[in-house]
Design an enzyme around this catalytic site. Sequence first.
Site: not given
Ligand code: HXC
Length: 517
Positions: A172, A407-408
């Site tokens: 993200g 042009g290049a």
């Molecule tokens: C809150 C989050 C989180 C998030 C992960 N966690 N992503 N908490 N917000 N975005 C938490 C999980 O719940 C978990 O908590 C701990 O972090 C570890 O995550 P896991 O999933 O267990 O780890 P892993 O298997 O290594 O996977 C990591 C990951 C995955 C690939 C990053 O967590 C994931 O896909 N997360 C979501 C990513 C995503 O879609 N982000 C986009 C957000 S939107 P616990 O308590 O169980 O340990 C965005 C928009 C911004 O960013 C726009 C600006 C332009």
Amino acid sequence: MTLSAKHLEELRERRAKLLVAGGEDKIQQRHAKGLLTARERLIALFQPDTFQEIGGHVRHSGQHFGMADKDLPGDAVICGTGYIDGCPVAALSQDFMIAAGTLGKMHAQKIVQMMQLAVKTGMPVVAFKDSGGARIQEGVDALSGYGEVFYHNVLLSGVVPQIAIIAGPCAGGAAYSPALMDFVIMTKTNAYMFVTGPEVIKAVTGRSISMEELGSAAVHAALSGSVHFVADDDRHAIQIVHTLLGYLPANNTEDPPHRPNPDISLSRDESMATLIPDDPVEPMDVRPIIQRLVDQGQFLEVHASWAGNIIVGFARIEGVVVGLIANQPMVMAGALSIDASDKTARFIRFCNAFNIPLVTLVDVPGFMPGVKEEHSGVIRHGAKMLYTYASATVPKITLIMRRAYGGAYLAMCAQEMGADAVYAWPGAEIAVMGADGAVNILYRREIKEAADPKAKAAELAALYRQEFASPYLSAARGYITDVIEPAETRFTLALVLRKVLTKRELRPAKKHGDMPL
Ligand code: HXC
């Protein structure tokens, strides 16, 4: 216990906790995977004992959904300053062991404070990115935090160099801050970068794809062009940062770290001529030529796996730091494609912003022909080369080695684009188009009616090279500074570079130009 002893004890306890934030188990797990922790990355980045942390005691406000009982040390990011090669540098390192290094309001505020210090003091910024993106619980506060980080990335752009290391998942918003920085280094394993992950892609498009296929270092380095350097692991990434910073000024008010040798070497390099094929249509590999031109053969190639038809990177020529741009005829005959134009234009802009002279080595048959290129905007993207070269005010030196067509010719920094000196080798061909294409247009009937059309076309092409494309024709019109022997190239470039380092160029005042993007 005296009051002051109690205070000291508390401080020491708090510091000790910070050092093992995330917990021993998670630290062990990272080490087992060959990964450094966020703090270890910073320690390895800086000279020993020079790291000073900023905001280690920061915590999230606790007011967000489900966050009241969560303690996130440092709010999942470590920020501070240290020294690299005796120069101060600001850095941040997102801590994946704490809430997946996600970005909340206080996390963003720490990063922004560090960036504000960097811009005030003129320090480069290095950012280890390892984050799940916006912290979902913090909602719009997390989005606002990202907005502030992006705003400051843009504020710092062109003022201090900004280097990102993608050292873990970057999902993200975590992917966009690196995209706004100057250089992105990504580790081969453990690192992924994407705006929307595999699960969302599956839900929206129905297509299944692994994280690896979607956003690995290999994918971003070779296909998307979002990554400039691929590193084997964390420590290798840090080595790349050190090498890169070794060519850059700390900020835009300083010169890059030139190390000119007072005894400039004027020796000829006879081996240069042996690298040029006798047959003008045989492709020439530009890599060994670059190797011979730069000090100790040391060349830091940028975007090495993307758009291989052009090569860009940093080097020194007799101690003078240069941004080197060279057509590579071994790939797509060296034609300028959309990706090659994007790659080069970005590099030119970076060098211009940070006072790095440009050296351009030309062997280019033209812009890439093809329906796909035309429809994908080769005009719009190719125009970036013209625009960025013409707007760059740093010293610009061009060497036409072989072909410089159409042009290049202009897009590879001809004199009209503001080159300060343009040299050509005696076998250079400078013309509106290549010999074969030109004779087919000009002498189609003669070739068709000849007893041996192929031989006739070859004879006319040879004549064309001599009569229409000779570098002496361009030199006679004042478009070429001099025709030089290949053996004279290194010392010619070294001498002229020193002489133009003091260049100052005034342009009409404007807010900014309207670059084709
Ligand atoms: C809150 C989050 C989180 C998030 C992960 N966690 N992503 N908490 N917000 N975005 C938490 C999980 O719940 C978990 O908590 C701990 O972090 C570890 O995550 P896991 O999933 O267990 O780890 P892993 O298997 O290594 O996977 C990591 C990951 C995955 C690939 C990053 O967590 C994931 O896909 N997360 C979501 C990513 C995503 O879609 N982000 C986009 C957000 S939107 P616990 O308590 O169980 O340990 C965005 C928009 C911004 O960013 C726009 C600006 C332009």
